[in-house]
Design a protein around this motif. Sequence first.
Motif, short mmCIF file in Angstrom:
data_model
loop_
_atom_site.label_atom_id
_atom_site.label_comp_id
_atom_site.label_asym_id
_atom_site.label_seq_id
_atom_site.Cartn_x
_atom_site.Cartn_y
_atom_site.Cartn_z
N VAL A 65 0.84 -1.20 0.00
CA VAL A 65 0.00 0.00 0.00
C VAL A 65 0.87 1.25 0.00
N LEU A 66 1.90 1.26 0.82
CA LEU A 66 2.81 2.40 0.89
C LEU A 66 3.44 2.72 -0.46
N LEU A 78 -4.50 6.51 -0.71
CA LEU A 78 -3.73 5.34 -1.11
C LEU A 78 -4.63 4.18 -1.51
N TYR A 79 -5.90 4.26 -1.16
CA TYR A 79 -6.86 3.19 -1.48
C TYR A 79 -7.83 3.63 -2.57
N ARG A 86 7.07 13.70 0.12
CA ARG A 86 5.88 13.75 0.98
C ARG A 86 6.15 14.38 2.34
N ARG A 116 2.30 2.62 -3.33
CA ARG A 116 1.40 3.29 -4.27
C ARG A 116 1.66 4.79 -4.32
N SER A 117 2.17 5.36 -3.25
CA SER A 117 2.47 6.78 -3.22
C SER A 117 3.51 7.15 -4.27
N PRO A 123 -1.31 3.38 -8.05
CA PRO A 123 -1.93 2.10 -7.71
C PRO A 123 -1.68 1.00 -8.75
N TYR A 173 -2.65 10.25 -5.51
CA TYR A 173 -1.59 9.33 -5.91
C TYR A 173 -1.94 8.54 -7.17
N LEU A 212 1.38 11.48 4.66
CA LEU A 212 0.64 10.79 3.62
C LEU A 212 -0.86 10.97 3.81
#
Length: 478
Positions: A91-92, A402-403, A393, A94-95, A99, A409, A397
């Motif tokens: 997940v991190l 992120l989702y 960043r 993705r920044s 995605p 992002y 964040l």
Amino acid sequence: MAGASPDPSLYNEDLAPIPFARRDWSWLNMATVWMGMVHNIVVYEAAAGLMALGFSAWECMEVVAVAYVVLFLAMWFNARAGTRYGIPFCVLIRSAFGPAGAQLPVLLRGFCAIFWFSVQAFAATQAVDAVIGTVWPAWNAASLHILGMSAHMWGAAVLVWALHAWVMGHGVSRIRNFELVAGPLVILIGLFATIWALNVAHGPGPLFAVPSRLHGMAFVGAFASGVTGMIGMWATFAVNIPDLSRFVRSERDQVLGQAIGLPVTALVFTPMAIITTSATIILFGRPIWNPVDLLLALHHPLITVFGGAVIVLATLSVNTVANIVPACYDLINLAPRRLNFDRAGPLVMALGLLFAPWLWFNEASSIFQALGIISGLLGPVTGIMLADFFVIRRQSLDVPALYQRHGRYGGQHGWHMPGLIAFVIGGIVAALGEIVPALSALNAVAWFVGVAVGGAIYTALAWKSERRAVTDAGLQPQ
């Protein structure tokens, strides 16, 4: 995540941020997890590789000290985002990659994790086979070969894979309890082995009397190669350390735990390996670096059984945390609607079996070279992650974003081009030594080159694009 609407293709309960109230790992848990990972057959035999390069035993210690301090620093900083936000690596990332683009480093990390699970599990299979064959000689009579492996080895493999499944069946949050016992126990057994070796050799042993064969620039080049090689064993874990640090209750706990569990433990374990191997020269006239070969050479059933059990325990310890857990998150990230942690674990173990390590385990130089190139590509990923979180960043964040596929992002249709460009260029530069013989000297510092080039290019490209995106969207700078 309150009030947010996460995209189902990017989110499920296993990928969701862990709230502070549920983060219950202390510095002790983090330290024992690393104790359990550092003690494995590959790390044990690494000292042999360093001495084969021409280092003295004391110089081996210097190489290990430098390598693990560098690793500690990389993991300390890369673990920070996991501890602060409770999110895993997949997940991190993705920044920095978007995605969709994030799937590229995630797949690479997942491939390496499953491969190393396969390698470690087969090493444990050999230990189990040796133990059972020593205690029950009839076991070795099952010599029928099935798919390139004897029937008795298949029996040992079933036992090893079943043990991994049993540990994983308790869930990732309970794995800490297993490591709390396994890590210190393995180092305690190593201490007993060292005391035995000191008694046999009447001191540290002949390996500590072997002088260095390296001087001047030859020493410098070999030292750089040795440090890079030691780092290479854990380079993949440097990117996905948030998978563990997300469970830790504070930044202090993760820093203190990693400091004790990583460089300190490595500096204790390495001389144990050298001292124990020194004793084998006196007993057998040759150094025996493989612990399984040593157990068989001793010809003592009780020691073979006990020692084999310790090897299996050490393998379970490193494989569960360093390979299966990261690979589970990586697979879940590919299909969060269909996979959760309970389903991903058996899938990882099944894929590990498909690697068929018994077919190439003893003649694997070309495969390990290819894997080294793949692992080297994660050097730029480390640099990109550090540059993204700390420079671009500024350690801040927007977690709900992120989702989501569209937003802060999202990049271009899910692809954040600065991350992809930096990854490709950094990977090419880091691999030049393998591709162009005239530049083979780069292999000695490939990981460092990858981190530096990937991080620098990403910073240069992302700085302008991030400021432009923030302005166009009317968002507050991070």
